[in-house]
Design a protein around this motif. Sequence first.
Motif, short mmCIF file in Angstrom:
data_model
loop_
_atom_site.label_atom_id
_atom_site.label_comp_id
_atom_site.label_asym_id
_atom_site.label_seq_id
_atom_site.Cartn_x
_atom_site.Cartn_y
_atom_site.Cartn_z
N ALA A 1 0.04 4.05 4.72
CA ALA A 1 1.16 4.22 5.64
C ALA A 1 1.40 5.68 5.97
O ALA A 1 1.09 6.58 5.19
N GLY B 1 7.07 -5.26 7.94
CA GLY B 1 8.02 -5.24 6.83
C GLY B 1 8.57 -6.60 6.45
O GLY B 1 8.20 -7.64 7.02
N LEU C 1 5.32 -8.66 4.19
CA LEU C 1 4.63 -7.93 3.12
C LEU C 1 4.65 -8.67 1.80
O LEU C 1 3.99 -8.26 0.85
N PHE D 1 -0.07 -0.96 0.12
CA PHE D 1 0.23 -0.76 1.54
C PHE D 1 0.65 0.68 1.81
O PHE D 1 0.26 1.27 2.82
N LEU E 1 6.07 1.23 7.29
CA LEU E 1 6.43 0.14 6.38
C LEU E 1 7.92 0.14 6.11
O LEU E 1 8.53 1.19 5.92
N HIS F 1 4.39 -1.38 12.95
CA HIS F 1 5.50 -1.46 12.00
C HIS F 1 5.47 -2.85 11.36
O HIS F 1 5.48 -3.87 12.07
N VAL G 1 7.39 5.44 5.47
CA VAL G 1 7.97 4.36 4.67
C VAL G 1 9.48 4.52 4.70
O VAL G 1 10.01 5.58 4.37
#
Length: 312
Positions: free
Chosen positions: A176, A122, A126, A172, A150, A120, A179
């Motif tokens: 993933a 975030g 990012l 990204f 994400l 995970h 999200v």
Amino acid sequence: MIVVGGEALVDLVDENGLPTPVAGGGPFNTAIALGRLGIPVAYLGTLSHDAYGSLLARVLTEAGVDMSLVRWSAAPTPVAVVHRQDGGEHTYTFPLAGTSLADFPPEALPALPDRVWAIHVGTLALAVDPPAAAYAALLDREAGRRTIVLDPNVRPAVFGDQDAYRAHFEGFAKSADVVKLSDDDAAWIYPGLELAQVLERILALGPRLVAITLGAQGAVAASRDGQANVPGVPVTVVDTVGAGDSFGAALLAALVERDALHPRATRTLDDALLEEAVAYAMTASAITCTRRGAVPPTRAEIDAWMGASEKV
């Protein structure tokens, strides 16, 4: 085990005119929330040797978070100044230069233990480089081998140009599996698009599941096989800090419990499953809003709250 990567910092919150240090950061809060829900979790990021770093480490450890992937640094802990708005919302100021957040180069990335099945990442991880390059390298290395989650958790003050970030985010999102974002995140990343269009656009990039929180209005989620639109849980709001992180962690916990998140999971993310998982996550978020600071609930607290609601 789920590895959570990103910033751990200290929020300076105004308490009766005095700035009070509170452990925080979106990924940090997510790791704490997963730990309190009984999900095996490790934190991947840099902590300072200073007093604030010791505070962050203690809170992580008390929540049962594995600390074996932590990088330690002599640089100071980043401090976010929290500005409370009417209605419990917040804005943030992030002085980040020269802090431990930036002390995480790509060459410092550790090998992940075999028991790690999800990652995970975030918020600042990012968007702000360093350390964004390191976390980008992590996702490049692990995509396709482990479940990728994400959470952009947009902070406009430090995220820079919207167009550049959108391209970065979509790159990204292509690798993933899940999200999660807020309606504010969606409006900033995709100005002018309706939420249904945002869901469709992100799903088209490849994730199995996209969830968008709507504050007091609840949350929506969509997969290739189902959709959910769950109303908010009415509570008296004390503070919204960490509510989105609690939602994200509880959503993952609900999917884990239903064997729907592991890379080898075969269960379909249909309407019924999404409704159950999002309702569970909304309850966790609502409980967090009844508390000062980012204090996520335990699994027992969520179960008790949902059980009481069903009896009403």
